[in-house]
Write a protein that holds these residues in place. Structure first.
Motif, PDB file in Angstrom:
ATOM      1  N   THR A 285     -44.394 -57.771 -18.923  1.00  0.00           N
ATOM      2  CA  THR A 285     -44.805 -57.636 -20.321  1.00  0.00           C
ATOM      3  C   THR A 285     -44.933 -56.157 -20.643  1.00  0.00           C
ATOM      4  O   THR A 285     -45.447 -55.381 -19.850  1.00  0.00           O
ATOM      5  CB  THR A 285     -46.144 -58.339 -20.614  1.00  0.00           C
ATOM      6  OG1 THR A 285     -47.107 -57.892 -19.663  1.00  0.00           O
ATOM      7  CG2 THR A 285     -45.995 -59.840 -20.544  1.00  0.00           C
ATOM      8  N   PHE A 286     -44.444 -55.796 -21.812  1.00  0.00           N
ATOM      9  CA  PHE A 286     -44.425 -54.404 -22.234  1.00  0.00           C
ATOM     10  C   PHE A 286     -45.088 -54.324 -23.600  1.00  0.00           C
ATOM     11  O   PHE A 286     -44.548 -54.827 -24.577  1.00  0.00           O
ATOM     12  CB  PHE A 286     -42.961 -53.942 -22.291  1.00  0.00           C
ATOM     13  CG  PHE A 286     -42.767 -52.548 -22.809  1.00  0.00           C
ATOM     14  CD1 PHE A 286     -43.317 -51.456 -22.153  1.00  0.00           C
ATOM     15  CD2 PHE A 286     -41.993 -52.312 -23.943  1.00  0.00           C
ATOM     16  CE1 PHE A 286     -43.116 -50.163 -22.623  1.00  0.00           C
ATOM     17  CE2 PHE A 286     -41.786 -51.022 -24.425  1.00  0.00           C
ATOM     18  CZ  PHE A 286     -42.350 -49.947 -23.761  1.00  0.00           C
ATOM     19  N   GLN A 287     -46.296 -53.773 -23.628  1.00  0.00           N
ATOM     20  CA  GLN A 287     -46.946 -53.582 -24.931  1.00  0.00           C
ATOM     21  C   GLN A 287     -46.424 -52.286 -25.517  1.00  0.00           C
ATOM     22  O   GLN A 287     -46.804 -51.200 -25.093  1.00  0.00           O
ATOM     23  CB  GLN A 287     -48.460 -53.562 -24.787  1.00  0.00           C
ATOM     24  CG  GLN A 287     -49.134 -53.452 -26.152  1.00  0.00           C
ATOM     25  CD  GLN A 287     -50.643 -53.519 -26.065  1.00  0.00           C
ATOM     26  OE1 GLN A 287     -51.196 -54.358 -25.368  1.00  0.00           O
ATOM     27  NE2 GLN A 287     -51.306 -52.632 -26.770  1.00  0.00           N
ATOM     28  N   ALA A 288     -45.532 -52.437 -26.466  1.00  0.00           N
ATOM     29  CA  ALA A 288     -44.811 -51.283 -27.003  1.00  0.00           C
ATOM     30  C   ALA A 288     -45.684 -50.507 -27.980  1.00  0.00           C
ATOM     31  O   ALA A 288     -46.766 -50.946 -28.362  1.00  0.00           O
ATOM     32  CB  ALA A 288     -43.536 -51.749 -27.692  1.00  0.00           C
ATOM     33  N   GLU A 289     -45.194 -49.346 -28.414  1.00  0.00           N
ATOM     34  CA  GLU A 289     -45.953 -48.493 -29.331  1.00  0.00           C
ATOM     35  C   GLU A 289     -45.956 -49.036 -30.754  1.00  0.00           C
ATOM     36  O   GLU A 289     -46.805 -48.675 -31.556  1.00  0.00           O
ATOM     37  CB  GLU A 289     -45.413 -47.058 -29.327  1.00  0.00           C
ATOM     38  CG  GLU A 289     -43.925 -46.903 -29.647  1.00  0.00           C
ATOM     39  CD  GLU A 289     -43.042 -47.032 -28.404  1.00  0.00           C
ATOM     40  OE1 GLU A 289     -43.496 -47.637 -27.415  1.00  0.00           O
ATOM     41  OE2 GLU A 289     -41.904 -46.529 -28.428  1.00  0.00           O
ATOM     42  N   ASP A 290     -45.011 -49.890 -31.079  1.00  0.00           N
ATOM     43  CA  ASP A 290     -45.008 -50.507 -32.405  1.00  0.00           C
ATOM     44  C   ASP A 290     -44.074 -51.724 -32.370  1.00  0.00           C
ATOM     45  O   ASP A 290     -43.447 -52.003 -31.342  1.00  0.00           O
ATOM     46  CB  ASP A 290     -44.616 -49.506 -33.511  1.00  0.00           C
ATOM     47  CG  ASP A 290     -43.259 -48.852 -33.281  1.00  0.00           C
ATOM     48  OD1 ASP A 290     -42.388 -49.488 -32.650  1.00  0.00           O
ATOM     49  OD2 ASP A 290     -43.064 -47.712 -33.742  1.00  0.00           O
ATOM     50  N   ILE A 292     -41.311 -52.194 -33.860  1.00  0.00           N
ATOM     51  CA  ILE A 292     -39.900 -51.834 -33.744  1.00  0.00           C
ATOM     52  C   ILE A 292     -39.549 -51.651 -32.269  1.00  0.00           C
ATOM     53  O   ILE A 292     -38.537 -52.165 -31.783  1.00  0.00           O
ATOM     54  CB  ILE A 292     -39.611 -50.537 -34.531  1.00  0.00           C
ATOM     55  CG1 ILE A 292     -39.954 -50.725 -36.014  1.00  0.00           C
ATOM     56  CG2 ILE A 292     -38.168 -50.107 -34.340  1.00  0.00           C
ATOM     57  CD1 ILE A 292     -39.889 -49.443 -36.821  1.00  0.00           C
ATOM     58  N   ALA A 293     -40.404 -50.936 -31.573  1.00  0.00           N
ATOM     59  CA  ALA A 293     -40.146 -50.679 -30.157  1.00  0.00           C
ATOM     60  C   ALA A 293     -40.214 -51.984 -29.353  1.00  0.00           C
ATOM     61  O   ALA A 293     -39.481 -52.156 -28.380  1.00  0.00           O
ATOM     62  CB  ALA A 293     -41.150 -49.672 -29.613  1.00  0.00           C
ATOM     63  N   ALA A 296     -36.900 -53.439 -29.960  1.00  0.00           N
ATOM     64  CA  ALA A 296     -35.874 -52.608 -29.313  1.00  0.00           C
ATOM     65  C   ALA A 296     -35.908 -52.817 -27.800  1.00  0.00           C
ATOM     66  O   ALA A 296     -34.861 -52.924 -27.156  1.00  0.00           O
ATOM     67  CB  ALA A 296     -36.098 -51.139 -29.661  1.00  0.00           C
ATOM     68  N   SER A 297     -37.101 -52.905 -27.252  1.00  0.00           N
ATOM     69  CA  SER A 297     -37.202 -53.035 -25.792  1.00  0.00           C
ATOM     70  C   SER A 297     -36.580 -54.342 -25.314  1.00  0.00           C
ATOM     71  O   SER A 297     -35.988 -54.394 -24.237  1.00  0.00           O
ATOM     72  CB  SER A 297     -38.659 -52.935 -25.336  1.00  0.00           C
ATOM     73  OG  SER A 297     -39.385 -54.084 -25.709  1.00  0.00           O
ATOM     74  N   ILE A 299     -34.067 -55.833 -26.703  1.00  0.00           N
ATOM     75  CA  ILE A 299     -32.608 -55.665 -26.765  1.00  0.00           C
ATOM     76  C   ILE A 299     -32.144 -54.970 -25.480  1.00  0.00           C
ATOM     77  O   ILE A 299     -31.160 -55.367 -24.853  1.00  0.00           O
ATOM     78  CB  ILE A 299     -32.205 -54.865 -28.017  1.00  0.00           C
ATOM     79  CG1 ILE A 299     -32.533 -55.662 -29.280  1.00  0.00           C
ATOM     80  CG2 ILE A 299     -30.715 -54.511 -27.974  1.00  0.00           C
ATOM     81  CD1 ILE A 299     -32.257 -54.932 -30.584  1.00  0.00           C
ATOM     82  N   GLY A 300     -32.892 -53.943 -25.080  1.00  0.00           N
ATOM     83  CA  GLY A 300     -32.563 -53.249 -23.836  1.00  0.00           C
ATOM     84  C   GLY A 300     -32.651 -54.178 -22.639  1.00  0.00           C
ATOM     85  O   GLY A 300     -31.780 -54.193 -21.772  1.00  0.00           O
ATOM     86  N   ALA A 301     -33.712 -54.975 -22.600  1.00  0.00           N
ATOM     87  CA  ALA A 301     -33.913 -55.879 -21.464  1.00  0.00           C
ATOM     88  C   ALA A 301     -32.830 -56.952 -21.420  1.00  0.00           C
ATOM     89  O   ALA A 301     -32.370 -57.345 -20.347  1.00  0.00           O
ATOM     90  CB  ALA A 301     -35.300 -56.518 -21.547  1.00  0.00           C
ATOM     91  N   GLU A 322     -34.299 -54.447 -38.643  1.00  0.00           N
ATOM     92  CA  GLU A 322     -33.113 -53.633 -38.405  1.00  0.00           C
ATOM     93  C   GLU A 322     -32.594 -53.874 -36.991  1.00  0.00           C
ATOM     94  O   GLU A 322     -31.389 -54.033 -36.764  1.00  0.00           O
ATOM     95  CB  GLU A 322     -33.414 -52.149 -38.613  1.00  0.00           C
ATOM     96  CG  GLU A 322     -32.137 -51.318 -38.589  1.00  0.00           C
ATOM     97  CD  GLU A 322     -32.354 -49.855 -38.277  1.00  0.00           C
ATOM     98  OE1 GLU A 322     -33.472 -49.466 -37.895  1.00  0.00           O
ATOM     99  OE2 GLU A 322     -31.379 -49.096 -38.387  1.00  0.00           O
ATOM    100  N   ALA A 323     -33.524 -53.928 -36.050  1.00  0.00           N
ATOM    101  CA  ALA A 323     -33.123 -54.144 -34.661  1.00  0.00           C
ATOM    102  C   ALA A 323     -32.564 -55.556 -34.463  1.00  0.00           C
ATOM    103  O   ALA A 323     -31.681 -55.767 -33.636  1.00  0.00           O
ATOM    104  CB  ALA A 323     -34.302 -53.898 -33.733  1.00  0.00           C
TER     105      ALA A 323
ATOM    106  N   ALA B  82     -36.759 -46.571 -27.085  1.00  0.00           N
ATOM    107  CA  ALA B  82     -37.397 -47.877 -26.914  1.00  0.00           C
ATOM    108  C   ALA B  82     -36.444 -48.864 -26.252  1.00  0.00           C
ATOM    109  O   ALA B  82     -36.848 -49.666 -25.404  1.00  0.00           O
ATOM    110  CB  ALA B  82     -37.859 -48.404 -28.272  1.00  0.00           C
ATOM    111  N   ILE B  83     -35.177 -48.792 -26.621  1.00  0.00           N
ATOM    112  CA  ILE B  83     -34.194 -49.691 -26.006  1.00  0.00           C
ATOM    113  C   ILE B  83     -34.009 -49.323 -24.532  1.00  0.00           C
ATOM    114  O   ILE B  83     -33.999 -50.190 -23.657  1.00  0.00           O
ATOM    115  CB  ILE B  83     -32.873 -49.654 -26.797  1.00  0.00           C
ATOM    116  CG1 ILE B  83     -33.091 -50.346 -28.154  1.00  0.00           C
ATOM    117  CG2 ILE B  83     -31.736 -50.339 -26.013  1.00  0.00           C
ATOM    118  CD1 ILE B  83     -31.987 -50.189 -29.155  1.00  0.00           C
TER     119      ILE B  83
END
Ligand code: SF4
Lengths: 615, 341
Positions: A285-290, A292-293, A296-297, A299-301, A322-323, B82-83
């Motif tokens: 689990t990744f608690q992102a900064e917002d 959007i992130a 985005a994260s 999508i990367g994963a 947008e993402a 972030a990606i």
């Protein structure tokens, strides 16, 4: 004194008090025990957005409703049979929904002059005779009784006073003839490090139970028999927890690591909380900064080959839009859960709504089709989350799951599925066997599904580049060619439409044609089904269809709709599904649109049906 | 003696990292030099090509992944960091590179950049700073100097610029470095250092935009002026610059000053660069917009602390060690259950 025991079929209780009174906990405990007794049940927590609104204020009232029955039920119910009001504000807010002659239980200790004024009462309604004519009033000084029960314990008086919710719980356990043991076990676990708190709370619980048993004011107890549920092993389940389990189940079934990237938001945060405690299931689990992130994260994963998921609510989904478009363009599998809440903007964070359907379907720039599936009940959240993962992987696409605040926090008894029953999730990572003349073609599609290959970094020989710019079919190279863009737009649309083959024939509850069809989606299923059951019992020609997939819509829906004279679509929005149905099928669908932050009541639906049938 | 099996590392040449896509930057753009140095140095890094991922956002610089024959993802404006975080956490075995620009990484994506830096995920960031918006055709950027006349600021820009290095220092970056597009060998060395660093490495590269901001770094690249305007940092070495390295940085009551090596001062008076010293690094980072001081290039700051992705793996291992590998069947059946016959 002899106490009589009366059998009843259905009971609706609402626990209401100040945010600090522990009403959610009390309701949760009553629910757990009721589930174990074997009743069917449905719950509806209703809490304020403020963590601690001023004590005693109307804004700070927190409530928990439970409907339990010996019959199969689908909703937390409309009018309540028992209202527990721990302070004047709770009484003020919730009295309107207590049935005439219903049971009203109040803690007199909090009916102080200050609290009464704060709630807008000029005089004490427990003393001025305003209530007795209409309700069965039980005014009890709970605070005093728990203080006495713990008088030898040398605990701060505030701590003791705080156990009064356990008194109320004990009393209700007595009234409805259920054991206090499960709650005691729970208290022992919860306060394992504070034995004095276990003792105080157990004493308060017993005091409440014994109060019912020994005092003369309570003469009747009520029995609700076990419900006749299909055989199986059951547990009580809350929607957000069910979503989490569905995601973990899909990860295990597909043999992929689960990656959750997200940002805390009401009412979706519990999914993050639950998953973050499941690291031993190889869940990251990744608690992102917002928000959007968070999006985005994932999508990367997904690009890196994980089962990637996020959850949020309307405002957060707006930020993710947008993402989401990039996810559509990149054609990577991932699941986005939207636990809908009241909008627009910050709206009503803790209240339920179904107003993000358009957002899910259309809320992106360009033609960006995304499959959308909606959960119908708290337990169904498990299956929709699971199915979303399966479809995402099979079709290489983001999938949106719509739940809502009511489903997320509501609960019901849930037959635990066996993993073997669940459809397999096949993952085929691309390898060098898919090379064409030694070249990897990232957009060379599966002929049947139109899914593109999933080629994860780390695979020798498949090095390739993707991105948000329009791509040439097959090669995936950047392309600005108009014909290609048109073709790719059609292909993305067609890929979504192919998912229609995953949708079973539509299940019609009631006659396959007739006067009126109620069409529902999401969390309104229960109210609609209950209303239809009642109407059918009266001999009305009313049928019910519940939609699970909103995009694509089932193949057979169009031909079914035209078999009814009237179509009614109750929604907690201004008619979003109605508009889609009207546009798609050119039928005269009517809406019942109530946007009040709570489920639509069965009564309102019946009223609307009657109006439509009489006109 | 036991057999020692040598794992043969794959051998690559520059061509192995060159993709089949034609490069589309304006002729003469500084991006070409950066691409060339990257393709040159990557064979030396010892990473299997299939394990390399380049992630970019939007902007001229963000075209970069298309030209590298590795895995690549040209994403959306500002979100590369972030990606990339998702990629690296999902598979920590990968070597993940973010290519971004001053607009992409410091304006629209500023939030992701600072959070990547503070988390210290093992990702390499290359920020091409040309102090202008190129792709959108010439508006000022968050690193443009005050008063910049551009299409969107015909009367001069009013905002004060970011200094990427002080921003990175403030965001708790564990590796902060700078290079210049024209300084090929130096850039190669910086890319290599970025790769070797565990945690997020932040490499700012001054990049000339020929079309919209030509000469932004001319004073640092011109033969005549560069010696006076650039200070090349080396760990453990005195901070010398100027023609024949006759100038140095000295602390005078904790305030940096420039001294001339000669009669009054010797090389022993010159401050020694220490990459692990936060105060020195911050001081150097702050030279950027101070006219009297040279612009530092090289590694300003590099400390060795565990990376976020290491911790993620560790937490999972610990949880499995503690509870055993989780089974969904058990999870489904946990809590209070009952049987309906
Ligand atoms: S606009 Fe400037 S930065 Fe962009 S490619 Fe052309 S020269 Fe390079």
């Amino acid at each position: 004194m002899e106490k009589t025991l009366k059998n009843v079929e259905n009971v609706i209780i609402r626990f209401a008090g100040d945010s600090g009174d522990g009403m959610q906990l009390t309701g949760g405990r009553f629910t757990e025990t009721t589930a174990i007794v074997g009743n069917d049940l449905s719950t509806l927590p209703d809490y304020p957005a403020e963590i601690r609104a001023p004590a005693g204020s109307l804004a700070g009232v927190s409530a928990f409703q439970i409907h339990f029955s010996s019959k199969d039920i689908h909703t937390p119910g409309d009018k309540v049979d028992v209202l527990v009001a721990m302070n004047p504000a709770a009484l003020k807010v919730h009295l309107v929904e207590l049935e005439h002659s219903g049971m009203l239980i109040c803690n007199t200790a909090s009916f102080t002059k200050k609290n009464l004024t704060y709630a807008g009462y000029e005089s004490n309604p427990l003393e001025n005779g305003a209530l007795e004519d209409y309700y069965n009033v039980f005014a009890i000084d709970m605070s005093k009784i728990v203080t006495e029960a713990c008088s030898d314990m040398e605990l701060p008086s505030k701590t003791v006073e705080r156990t009064k919710n356990l008194f109320a719980l004990g009393l209700l356990f007595w009234i409805f003839d259920r054991s206090t043991e499960t709650t005691k076990d729970w208290l022992r676990k919860k306060f394992a490090k504070r034995p004095e708190l276990i003792e105080a709370n157990v004493r308060a619980l017993d005091a409440g139970y014994n109060y019912g048993e020994t005092t003369e004011i309570f003469t009747t107890r009520f029995m609700v028999e076990k419900a006749d549920l299909p055989p199986g092993t059951y547990r009580n389940i809350i929607g957000n927890y069910a979503v989490s389990l569905g995601l973990v189940a899909a990860a295990e079934k597909s043999n992929l690591p689960l990656f959750y990237g997200g940002y805390p938001i009401t009412p979706a945060s519990e999914i993050l909380h639950t998953l973050s405690s499941l690291k031993h299931h190889n869940v990251k689990t990744f608690q992102a900064e917002d928000e959007i992130a968070g999006m985005a994260s994932i999508i990367g994963a997904a690009f890196a080959g994980n089962l990637a998921v996020t959850a949020s609510s309307g405002p957060g989904i707006s930020l993710k839009s947008e993402a989401l478009g990039l996810a559509v363009m990149a054609e990577l599998p991932m699941v986005i859960v939207n636990v809908q809440r009241g909008g627009p903007s910050t709206g009503l964070p803790t209240k339920t709504e179904q107003s993000d359907l358009f957002q899910a379907l259309y809320g992106r720039n360009g033609e960006a089709p995304i499959p959308v599936i909606a959960s119908a009940t708290p337990g169904d959240c498990f299956y929709t989350a699971y199915e979303a993962c399966r479809i995402a992987i099979k079709y290489m696409t983001p999938v949106i799951v719509l739940t809502d605040g009511y489903l997320a926090n509501g609960s019901e008894p849930w037959p635990i599925p066996s993993m073997d029953e669940l459809e397999t999730i096949e993952v085929k990572f691309a390898d060098t066997s898919s090379l064409v003349d030694g070249q990897f073609m990232p957009y060379l599609r599966d002929k049947k599904t139109l899914a593109r290959p999933w080629a994860v970094p780390g695979t020798t020989g498949l090095e390739h580049r993707i991105g948000g710019l329009e791509k040439e079919d097959v090669t995936g190279n950047v392309s600005h060619d108009p014909e290609n863009h048109h073709q790719m737009t059609l292909t993305r649309e067609q890929k979504l439409n192919n998912i229609v083959n995953e949708i079973p024939p539509t299940d019609i509850y009631g006659s396959p044609s007739g006067e009126l069809l109620i069409l529902s989606w999401g969390g309104t299923k229960g109210s609609c089904r209950t209303a239809v059951e009642d109407l059918q019992a009266e001999g009305r020609s009313v049928s019910h269809i519940h939609l699970r997939w909103l995009n694509p819509l089932p193949k057979d829906l169009g031909e079914i709709l035209i078999r009814y004279k009237h179509i009614l679509i109750p929604e907690i929005n201004m008619g979003q599904l109605s508009k889609i149905i009207r546009a798609e099928y050119l039928v005269d669908a009517q809406g019942l649109n109530l946007v009040k932050g709570k489920p639509i009541s069965k009564g309102r639906i019946i009223k609307k049906v009657n109006e439509m049938l009489e006109s | 003696m036991a057999d020692v099996k040598k794992v043969e590392k794959k051998k690559y040449s520059r061509m192995d990292f060159t993709s089949d896509q034609s490069v589309r930057w304006c002729p003469g753009c500084g991006d070409y030099a950066i691409l060339a140095q990257t393709q040159k140095v990557f064979p030396e890094l010892g990473i299997d090509r299939e394990n390399i991922v380049f992630i970019s956002g939007i902007g001229c610089s963000s075209r970069f992944p298309y030209y590298m024959n590795t895995y690549g993802f040209h994403t959306i404006h500002g979100r590369a960091a972030a990606i990339a975080s998702g990629v690296k956490i999902a598979n920590p075995e990968l070597s993940v590179w973010v290519v971004t620009g001053d607009g992409d990484g410091l304006s629209i994506g500023g939030n992701h950049t600072i959070h990547l830096l503070r988390r210290n995920i093992n990702i390499n960031v290359m920020l091409f700073n040309n102090r202008i918006y190129g792709l959108t055709k010439g508006q000022y950027s968050p690193t443009s100097e005050v008063g910049k006349i551009t299409k969107s600021t015909p009367f001069g820009s009013l905002d004060r610029p970011f200094n990427p290095l002080t921003l990175a220092m403030g965001a708790q970056a564990t590796f902060v470095a700078r290079s210049i597009d024209r300084d090929t060998k130096h850039m190669q060395a910086m890319i290599e250092r970025s790769h070797k660093h565990k945690g997020t490495s932040f490499l700012e590269i001054y990049q000339n935009c020929l079309i919209f901001n030509d000469g932004a770094f001319a004073s640092m690249t011109n033969k005549e002026s560069k010696a006076d305007n650039v200070i090349r940092l080396e760990h453990g070495q005195p901070m010398l610059f100027g023609k024949e390295n006759k100038k140095g940085i000295k602390f005078n009551d904790n305030i940096p000053e420039i001294i001339e090596i000669g009669d009054k001062y010797s090389i022993d008076d010159v401050l020694i660069h220490n990459e692990q010293d936060y105060v020195i690094a911050s001081m150097l980072a702050n030279f950027t917009y101070l006219d009297i001081f040279p612009d530092p290039v090289g590694v300003l700051y590099a400390i060795d602390v565990p990376s976020y992705d290491e911790h993620v793996v560790q937490q999972i291992d610990e949880a499995i060690g503690h509870h055993g590998t989780g089974s969904i069947k058990e999870l489904l059946n946990s809590g209070n259950t009952w049987i309906v016959e």
